[in-house]
Design an enzyme around this catalytic site. Structure first.
Site, mmCIF file in Angstrom:
data_model
loop_
_atom_site.group_PDB
_atom_site.id
_atom_site.type_symbol
_atom_site.label_atom_id
_atom_site.label_comp_id
_atom_site.label_asym_id
_atom_site.label_seq_id
_atom_site.Cartn_x
_atom_site.Cartn_y
_atom_site.Cartn_z
ATOM 1 N N ARG A 49 3.431 1.054 -5.651
ATOM 2 C CA ARG A 49 2.054 0.820 -5.226
ATOM 3 C C ARG A 49 1.767 1.287 -3.802
ATOM 4 O O ARG A 49 0.788 1.991 -3.553
ATOM 5 C CB ARG A 49 1.721 -0.684 -5.315
ATOM 6 C CG ARG A 49 1.248 -1.135 -6.655
ATOM 7 C CD ARG A 49 1.640 -2.584 -6.887
ATOM 8 N NE ARG A 49 3.082 -2.618 -7.107
ATOM 9 C CZ ARG A 49 3.638 -2.547 -8.307
ATOM 10 N NH1 ARG A 49 2.895 -2.540 -9.377
ATOM 11 N NH2 ARG A 49 4.942 -2.513 -8.454
ATOM 12 N N THR A 50 2.604 0.873 -2.875
ATOM 13 C CA THR A 50 2.285 1.145 -1.465
ATOM 14 C C THR A 50 2.271 2.649 -1.205
ATOM 15 O O THR A 50 1.372 3.180 -0.547
ATOM 16 C CB THR A 50 3.305 0.430 -0.552
ATOM 17 O OG1 THR A 50 3.327 -0.940 -0.912
ATOM 18 C CG2 THR A 50 2.923 0.552 0.912
ATOM 19 N N LYS A 78 22.603 12.966 5.552
ATOM 20 C CA LYS A 78 23.629 13.583 6.406
ATOM 21 C C LYS A 78 23.854 12.762 7.672
ATOM 22 O O LYS A 78 24.584 13.178 8.559
ATOM 23 C CB LYS A 78 23.195 15.001 6.799
ATOM 24 C CG LYS A 78 22.977 15.942 5.638
ATOM 25 C CD LYS A 78 22.569 17.316 6.183
ATOM 26 C CE LYS A 78 22.139 18.243 5.071
ATOM 27 N NZ LYS A 78 21.564 19.494 5.601
ATOM 28 N N ARG A 100 8.042 3.372 5.423
ATOM 29 C CA ARG A 100 8.731 2.205 4.855
ATOM 30 C C ARG A 100 10.214 2.393 5.132
ATOM 31 O O ARG A 100 10.779 3.463 4.839
ATOM 32 C CB ARG A 100 8.484 2.067 3.355
ATOM 33 C CG ARG A 100 9.357 0.985 2.739
ATOM 34 C CD ARG A 100 8.975 0.623 1.331
ATOM 35 N NE ARG A 100 7.751 -0.173 1.297
ATOM 36 C CZ ARG A 100 7.310 -0.801 0.210
ATOM 37 N NH1 ARG A 100 7.986 -0.725 -0.910
ATOM 38 N NH2 ARG A 100 6.183 -1.482 0.251
ATOM 39 N N HIS A 128 4.615 -6.500 6.366
ATOM 40 C CA HIS A 128 3.973 -5.574 5.430
ATOM 41 C C HIS A 128 2.459 -5.726 5.619
ATOM 42 O O HIS A 128 1.755 -6.264 4.756
ATOM 43 C CB HIS A 128 4.406 -5.937 4.010
ATOM 44 C CG HIS A 128 4.128 -4.887 2.976
ATOM 45 N ND1 HIS A 128 3.320 -3.798 3.206
ATOM 46 C CD2 HIS A 128 4.558 -4.778 1.689
ATOM 47 C CE1 HIS A 128 3.262 -3.061 2.095
ATOM 48 N NE2 HIS A 128 4.019 -3.641 1.176
HETATM 49 C C1 NCD Z 1 6.354 -5.692 -2.016
HETATM 50 C C2 NCD Z 1 7.276 -5.095 -0.973
HETATM 51 O O1 NCD Z 1 7.727 -3.952 -1.082
HETATM 52 O O2 NCD Z 1 7.540 -5.813 -0.014
HETATM 53 N N1 NCD Z 1 5.818 -4.725 -2.875
HETATM 54 C C3 NCD Z 1 4.674 -4.072 -2.524
HETATM 55 O O3 NCD Z 1 4.616 -3.390 -1.538
HETATM 56 N N2 NCD Z 1 3.611 -4.267 -3.288
HETATM 57 C C4 NCD Z 1 6.928 -6.863 -2.713
HETATM 58 C C5 NCD Z 1 8.209 -6.710 -3.489
HETATM 59 O O4 NCD Z 1 8.824 -5.660 -3.550
HETATM 60 O O5 NCD Z 1 8.628 -7.710 -4.079
#
Ligand code: NCD
Length: 480
Positions: A49-50, A78, A100, A128
């Site tokens: 999703r993100t 590497k 991320r 997040h």
């Molecule tokens: C979350 C995350 O990556 O922190 N997912 C997301 O971004 N929607 C929650 C999760 O992975 O459980």
């Protein structure tokens, strides 16, 4: 505008403006107003999703995309440091980075070293913030207001970065009642709860049982990937992942809205599939809102001018004190110091720590322990010849003992005298002890150590990157 690293970077007004903008964009066709701009989407951890919603939002804005989804096939494999990878994407024309990363503080570090804005798409278990924006947007859309809310956060509150940011985001609103539903082993880090309680003057309820009399259940996945590796971690995971479930039977005739950042875990669904068809199921629409929120965010980030990086200000490491007659009164030993430094009023018992942090391996000229002090009952005193202290050494003394006064002695007279004071930011002398922090030595990212002084008495420092606070007794100082 600047980067978005923590939800705490935003005011309530800014969050509300973003929500309005995202809700507006939801009703409009896409407009490619940022054609030619480039999004670098750098995902060191799994994501659906993100990542997709940022990339799709960028393409609705007419932008181009570069980057990677997982580090397989990149030079990260590497052994390339994060800083090098980031600078390279900036050099290839990225206008904004969405990052991320598994290490806490990685996004703050990226924002510190790049000239382009950075959006934190999740840094380890820390934060997040874009998820929080879309969560708050969903609440606003469904309930009409984020004030006067009763919300239960359920599941892995220890490692779940979505709930960490959500608690900080909710603290911007009024009269929010929070229930933290988790077994003790999975409860929310106390500093996050403390910040919420301070900001809202309310008390958070911690409970292991699902609290049903609320407006919203915010369910979370148990973050298996953050558990200690090995059989103990596996056992804990198995135990915890059985604990909290909602299903249609539990929700019968209840109005409570069900949210979840997703993904849910298919082997032990936190939300049963029979909930999906109920009006309580907000989570699918919640994920979709991410597209419009990220569109609003990218457009805000790209519209503004990036503020100049603040030049580093050097702060005084002491407050000067008046010198009475040039002679150090009190203990006779002091008169023997012709040239050098005398550190007085050290908290009793801390003299050896002061010597240690100054790297005084040799016997000092003066070392008096637990002697009488008019001011504080008992004190330690340390003195050495032919040496005056540098600002970072004065900072180290202030980290060890709060009340020390430093006398610079020249030709048997007190030439300068001052009380050590801590600057608001402490650079490169305190080590962060959080093993998941970007600055932790074993990760070899070479991020500098940096702490903010949150309070002086009692002393509390907070790591600039992972945001974990430490108290005076937990401080580990870099040796001279
Ligand atoms: C979350 C995350 O990556 O922190 N997912 C997301 O971004 N929607 C929650 C999760 O992975 O459980």
């Amino acid at each position: 505008m600047r980067s978005l690293i923590s939800i705490k970077d935003l005011s309530r007004e800014e969050v509300e403006a973003l929500i309005l903008e995202a809700l507006k964009r939801k009703t409009l066709p896409p407009s490619p107003s940022f054609s030619g701009k480039v999004l670098a989407s750098l995902f060191y951890e799994n994501s659906t999703r993100t990542r997709e919603s940022h990339e799709r939002a960028a393409s609705r804005l007419g932008m181009d995309g570069i980057g990677f989804s997982g580090t397989e096939g990149t030079s990260v494999k590497k052994g390339e440091p994060l800083a090098d990878t980031l600078r390279m994407y900036e050099g290839y024309g990225a206008d904004v980075v969405v990052l991320r990363h598994p290490l806490e503080g990685a996004a703050r570090y990226a924002a510190d070293i790049l000239r382009i804005p950075v959006i934190n798409a999740g840094d380890g278990a820390n934060a997040h913030p874009t998820q929080t924006l879309l969560d708050l947007m969903t609440i606003k859309e469904k309930v009409g207001s984020i004030d006067n809310l009763r919300i239960a956060l359920v599941g892995d509150l220890k490692y779940g970065r979505t709930v960490h940011s959500l608690v900080a985001g909710l603290s911007l609103f009024s009269n929010v009642q929070l229930w933290l539903v988790a077994p003790d082993a999975m409860q929310m880090p106390s500093h996050i709860v403390h910040d919420f309680e301070q900001a809202t003057s309310s008390t958070v309820m911690r409970t292991a049982n699902l609290q049903e009399d609320v407006d919203i259940f915010y369910m979370t996945r148990i973050q298996r990937e953050r558990f200690p590796k090995g059989p103990d971690g596996e056992y804990e995971f198995q135990k915890l992942s059985r604990l909290y479930h909602v299903n249609a039977a539990l929700l019968k005739d209840k109005k409570v809205g069900i949210m979840h950042p997703l993904p849910r875990y298919k082997h032990r669904l936190e939300i049963a599939l029979d909930v999906d068809a109920l009006p309580n199921a907000w989570y699918i629409g919640q994920a979709r809102n991410g597209l419009f929120m990220r569109e609003a965010l990218l457009s805000l980030v790209l519209s503004g001018t990036q503020p100049e990086k603040e030049a580093h200000k050097t702060e005084e490491a002491w407050h000067p004190l008046p010198i009475k007659n040039g002679k150090k009164m009190g203990e006779h030993m002091v008169y023997r110091l012709d040239n050098g430094t005398l550190i007085d009023h050290i908290d009793a018992g801390k003299g050896s720590s002061v010597l240690a942090v100054l790297g005084m391996g040799d016997v000092p000229f003066i070392y008096a322990r637990n002697i009488r002090s008019q001011r504080s009952g008992k004190k330690d005193v340390v003195g050495f010849t032919d040496r005056e202290l540098k600002p970072d050494e004065l900072n180290k003394i202030a980290l060890v003992t709060s009340s020390a006064t430093v006398n610079i002695i020249r030709d048997r007279s007190v030439y300068k005298k001052g009380k050590v004071v801590l600057p608001s930011v402490i650079d490169n002398i305190v080590f962060c002890q959080n093993p998941r922090c970007i600055t932790y030595k074993e990760h070899a990212e070479h991020a500098p150590q940096k702490f903010h002084v949150m309070s002086h008495e009692p002393l509390v420092l907070r790591c600039h990157y992972c945001e974990v606070p430490i108290k005076r007794e937990e401080i580990v100082l870099k040796e001279n």
